[in-house]
Design an enzyme around this catalytic site. Sequence first.
Site, mmCIF file in Angstrom:
data_model
loop_
_atom_site.group_PDB
_atom_site.id
_atom_site.type_symbol
_atom_site.label_atom_id
_atom_site.label_comp_id
_atom_site.label_asym_id
_atom_site.label_seq_id
_atom_site.Cartn_x
_atom_site.Cartn_y
_atom_site.Cartn_z
ATOM 1 N N GLY A 68 -2.761 6.010 -10.153
ATOM 2 C CA GLY A 68 -3.971 5.713 -10.904
ATOM 3 C C GLY A 68 -4.561 6.940 -11.568
ATOM 4 O O GLY A 68 -5.409 6.848 -12.455
ATOM 5 N N ASP A 91 -11.437 6.646 -12.623
ATOM 6 C CA ASP A 91 -11.520 7.363 -13.895
ATOM 7 C C ASP A 91 -10.254 8.169 -14.207
ATOM 8 O O ASP A 91 -10.163 8.821 -15.242
ATOM 9 C CB ASP A 91 -12.750 8.284 -13.913
ATOM 10 C CG ASP A 91 -12.713 9.325 -12.791
ATOM 11 O OD1 ASP A 91 -11.705 9.377 -12.052
ATOM 12 O OD2 ASP A 91 -13.687 10.089 -12.661
ATOM 13 N N ASP A 118 1.423 4.090 1.442
ATOM 14 C CA ASP A 118 1.583 4.695 0.114
ATOM 15 C C ASP A 118 1.468 6.213 0.191
ATOM 16 O O ASP A 118 1.733 6.899 -0.786
ATOM 17 C CB ASP A 118 0.538 4.141 -0.861
ATOM 18 C CG ASP A 118 -0.876 4.224 -0.309
ATOM 19 O OD1 ASP A 118 -1.135 3.619 0.745
ATOM 20 O OD2 ASP A 118 -1.719 4.907 -0.911
HETATM 21 P P1 AMP Z 1 -5.299 8.038 -2.316
HETATM 22 O O1 AMP Z 1 -6.435 7.585 -1.450
HETATM 23 O O2 AMP Z 1 -5.562 9.355 -3.006
HETATM 24 O O3 AMP Z 1 -3.984 7.986 -1.640
HETATM 25 O O4 AMP Z 1 -5.263 7.003 -3.519
HETATM 26 C C1 AMP Z 1 -5.127 5.627 -3.351
HETATM 27 C C2 AMP Z 1 -4.987 4.959 -4.699
HETATM 28 O O5 AMP Z 1 -6.170 5.128 -5.478
HETATM 29 C C3 AMP Z 1 -3.849 5.477 -5.551
HETATM 30 O O6 AMP Z 1 -3.300 4.388 -6.239
HETATM 31 C C4 AMP Z 1 -4.533 6.420 -6.490
HETATM 32 O O7 AMP Z 1 -3.824 6.576 -7.694
HETATM 33 C C5 AMP Z 1 -5.843 5.698 -6.733
HETATM 34 N N1 AMP Z 1 -6.925 6.608 -7.128
HETATM 35 C C6 AMP Z 1 -7.554 7.533 -6.365
HETATM 36 N N2 AMP Z 1 -8.489 8.182 -7.075
HETATM 37 C C7 AMP Z 1 -8.457 7.674 -8.329
HETATM 38 C C8 AMP Z 1 -9.178 7.919 -9.542
HETATM 39 N N3 AMP Z 1 -10.149 8.836 -9.611
HETATM 40 N N4 AMP Z 1 -8.852 7.196 -10.636
HETATM 41 C C9 AMP Z 1 -7.892 6.266 -10.592
HETATM 42 N N5 AMP Z 1 -7.184 5.978 -9.487
HETATM 43 C C10 AMP Z 1 -7.448 6.670 -8.369
HETATM 44 MG MG MG Z 2 -2.151 8.383 -2.115
#
Ligand code: AMP
Ligand code: MG
Length: 490
Positions: A93, A126, A253
């Site tokens: 994302g 974002d 993930d």
């Molecule tokens: P994480 O908690 O960092 O492992 O992220 C979990 C999911 O949320 C993943 O699909 C990331 O790409 C998405 N994600 C986290 N932060 C953002 C952001 N600021 N904008 C878009 N997607 C995000």
């Molecule tokens: Mg992640």
Amino acid sequence: MQRSIRDAGWRFDNTYVRLPDALYERVRPTAVRSPGLVVLNRPLAADLGLDAESLHEAGAAMFAGNESPPGAEPIAQAYAGHQFGHFTNLGDGRAILLGEHLTPDGRRLDIQLKGSGRTRYSRNGDGRAALGPMLREYIISEGMHALGIPTTRSLAVAATGETVLRETPLAGAVLTRVAGSHIRVGTFQFAAAMGRRDLPDALLHHAIARHAPEAAAADDPAVAFLDAVVEHQAGLIAAWMLVGFVHGVMNTDNMAVSGETIDYGPCAFLDAYDPATVFSSIDRQGRYAFGNQPAIAHWNLARLAECLLPLAKGHEEAALTAIRGVLDTFPERFQRHHLAGARAKLGLATEDEGDQRLYSDLLDRMRETGADFTATFASLAALAEPAALPAAADVDPRVRSWHQAWLARLAGEPGPRAAAVARMRRANPVVIPRNHRVEEALAAADAGDLAVLERLLAVLREPFQETKDNESYRAGPPPGCGGYRTFCGT
Ligand code: AMP
Ligand code: MG
């Protein structure tokens, strides 16, 4: 002559973009207002066969996503995942894979920008990242690497000159992450959930080529691949447990099939030893507490096993037996890696059936007395003589009796005591990325002073040696720091 990013030595050879396009979206990073290089990892650049001078002079635009290195074919990867036990469709994302760089010695490594703008998988996000969390990932991942633990690496952090809105407005940044691959357990879950046989098949072949080439020639490649991933993870989680690392969000993930530590969010290292330690503010149930990590890894691998089951050979029953047989080996393999590491930490070269107990007794004493995990192990080398423990009454009798048992065990080791001491010094780091030191470096960086961060990075590069430079980095947090908390607003 002006250097350009074209002179840096990039050698892209992209294979993930040759997979079925349901597995990714072709998307370019979104350009930012004002790219600026914040940190560049020169030793890593050299290891990748890249010219650090060119990256330093001309890399900001590339590291911020404004300029594409030659040969890049940017994509956002699709994946799914169990987040705190619940299945969700996710994907990059806010990350974009530029491609796979071939190093001079023949390694194939993903080059990914994190915080590089929105993609199809951004949902409400974002697509951006803040400077603090990206520097935090940089520090901790490089610290893990220096500790000898498999991990994604950090090549650079670039400022965007833009603001990201979290609870407050923050400076934006992009991290350049280097990884064996970004294929997660959740990538297989995504491929399996699409209901198309060709996706998991293609992904499996790709993942085998990159992470378990020997599995290609096995009777049953899917089973052999699972075997390799189970082995990688058993070794990885054991390594975490032996340095007191808490990942914090072990969602499927966030588990890479390469066996590298990935996605440094609310992670942190233990100070005082307590297996119930949770740092993440969102982990209210303690699902990802320090002591739960082996069981969670096993649970995540079961999700991978489910995805691989339809790809295994033979009738359903036979395939299930084979897959299950491999999955069931995780606890024993973890235990083997962990015990081998525990022996090294205690200075032992031989095996005795009481060793597991000796190690867990020490952990119990540490928990009871609130002892610092890293400092306790680092102190063992100096305590390997009978006279080493002060006779004073202030030594806890339980600690004294453990010390005697350990000395008795060491006395049975062949070879000089100095050899045992050398083993301990190789296995017990004197410095780790301590939470209060990481926070201090991030606060200074936020105020525009990068010297504190640079000093910390230099110290973390040599974690096993007591040096003059690392003297003040060895101790635990000053009293009164209270329970450390990490936040997922990364
Ligand atoms: P994480 O908690 O960092 O492992 O992220 C979990 C999911 O949320 C993943 O699909 C990331 O790409 C998405 N994600 C986290 N932060 C953002 C952001 N600021 N904008 C878009 N997607 C995000
Ligand atoms: Mg992640």
